[in-house]
Design a protein around this motif. Structure first.
Motif, PDB file in Angstrom:
ATOM      1  N   VAL A  20      -3.941   2.324  -7.540  1.00 56.11           N
ATOM      2  CA  VAL A  20      -4.419   1.862  -6.236  1.00 56.11           C
ATOM      3  C   VAL A  20      -4.145   2.959  -5.223  1.00 56.11           C
ATOM      4  O   VAL A  20      -2.998   3.327  -4.987  1.00 56.11           O
ATOM      5  N   ARG A  21      -5.251   3.490  -4.673  1.00 61.34           N
ATOM      6  CA  ARG A  21      -5.113   4.493  -3.599  1.00 61.34           C
ATOM      7  C   ARG A  21      -5.080   3.734  -2.279  1.00 61.34           C
ATOM      8  O   ARG A  21      -6.037   3.056  -1.933  1.00 61.34           O
ATOM      9  N   ARG A  22      -3.964   3.842  -1.577  1.00 61.62           N
ATOM     10  CA  ARG A  22      -3.793   3.088  -0.334  1.00 61.62           C
ATOM     11  C   ARG A  22      -3.799   4.020   0.870  1.00 61.62           C
ATOM     12  O   ARG A  22      -3.123   5.042   0.870  1.00 61.62           O
ATOM     13  N   VAL A  23      -4.539   3.631   1.896  1.00 63.40           N
ATOM     14  CA  VAL A  23      -4.573   4.354   3.166  1.00 63.40           C
ATOM     15  C   VAL A  23      -3.976   3.429   4.218  1.00 63.40           C
ATOM     16  O   VAL A  23      -4.351   2.257   4.308  1.00 63.40           O
ATOM     17  N   PHE A  24      -3.047   3.947   5.003  1.00 62.00           N
ATOM     18  CA  PHE A  24      -2.404   3.185   6.073  1.00 62.00           C
ATOM     19  C   PHE A  24      -2.672   3.907   7.393  1.00 62.00           C
ATOM     20  O   PHE A  24      -2.195   5.023   7.594  1.00 62.00           O
ATOM     21  N   ILE A  25      -3.448   3.276   8.276  1.00 62.56           N
ATOM     22  CA  ILE A  25      -3.730   3.836   9.606  1.00 62.56           C
ATOM     23  C   ILE A  25      -2.992   2.979  10.630  1.00 62.56           C
ATOM     24  O   ILE A  25      -3.077   1.748  10.585  1.00 62.56           O
ATOM     25  N   ASN A  26      -2.285   3.626  11.553  1.00 62.52           N
ATOM     26  CA  ASN A  26      -1.487   2.935  12.576  1.00 62.52           C
ATOM     27  C   ASN A  26      -0.586   1.857  11.965  1.00 62.52           C
ATOM     28  O   ASN A  26      -0.568   0.703  12.423  1.00 62.52           O
ATOM     29  N   PRO A  27       0.175   2.215  10.927  1.00 57.96           N
ATOM     30  CA  PRO A  27       1.018   1.213  10.263  1.00 57.96           C
ATOM     31  C   PRO A  27       2.167   0.737  11.154  1.00 57.96           C
ATOM     32  O   PRO A  27       2.656   1.481  11.995  1.00 57.96           O
ATOM     33  N   GLU A  28       2.555  -0.501  10.938  1.00 55.60           N
ATOM     34  CA  GLU A  28       3.731  -1.069  11.607  1.00 55.60           C
ATOM     35  C   GLU A  28       4.530  -1.838  10.571  1.00 55.60           C
ATOM     36  O   GLU A  28       3.992  -2.737   9.920  1.00 55.60           O
TER      37      GLU A  28
END
Length: 192
Positions: free
Chosen positions: A66-74
């Motif tokens: 699973v390729r995961r992208v996290f944008i503006n993570p909290e």
């Protein structure tokens, strides 16, 4: 992509929020390049500042396909239970240290298409990776969580590496200038 190393200012900066209009095909291509760079460097996570971008996003692939992208993570919740794990970092090649972090973490973020998602109670390597990469977005490195003496040792070693690399690059450049000058002189002599 070139991975930034300890000592480069961007690794200690707090990154800026990604605006919705910035999430486009160009950014998605950037994510793909980051995954390729990360995999070729044998990493499991890579944050924007590690490729010279002061924005709040990172990519993770912990080997579960699973390729995961996290944008503006909290990070919205962490467990009280902690665990110790030998962490390394692509920006500090050749170093690692046992670091204690919360065992589980819940995070909210946007995906590569700008859609919000939440991962509740991530554990194991995924939880560790989320925390490690999220730290990068605030200018924090794993060595900031460990032994202070070891941190200073790593900083000094990375400084020496950078100085050696700089000297080597300067010597190579000087050699190339010398070769170019000799060729130019030879050419000028030939044309007389």
């Amino acid at each position: 992509m070139r991975i930034t190393k300890l000592g480069e200012e961007i690794l200690r900066q707090k990154c800026e929020i990604v605006k919705p209009e910035e999430i486009n095909d160009e950014m998605r291509e950037l994510f793909n390049e980051m995954f390729e760079t990360m995999v070729s460097a044998n990493g499991v996570g890579l944050a924007a500042p590690q490729v010279g971008i002061a924005k709040r996003f990172f990519v993770i692939d912990v080997g579960d396909d699973v390729r995961r992208v996290f944008i503006n993570p909290e990070i919205i919740k962490t467990s009280e239970e902690t665990s110790s794990y030998e962490e390394g970092c692509l920006s500090l090649p050749g170093f690692s240290e046992e670091i204690i972090r919360p065992e589980k973490v819940s995070v909210s973020a946007l995906n590569e298409n700008g859609k919000p998602f939440v991962i509740n109670d991530a554990d194991g390597l995924l939880a560790r990776c989320i925390q490690h990469e999220n730290d990068h977005l605030d200018g924090v490195l794993y060595i900031d969580h460990g032994d202070e003496a070891y941190k200073q040792e790593v900083i000094e070693a990375m400084k020496r590496r950078a100085e050696r690399a700089e000297k080597k690059a300067a010597a190579k450049e000087a050699k190339q200038r010398s070769i170019a000058a000799k060729k130019a002189a030879k050419e000028a002599k030939k044309n007389k």
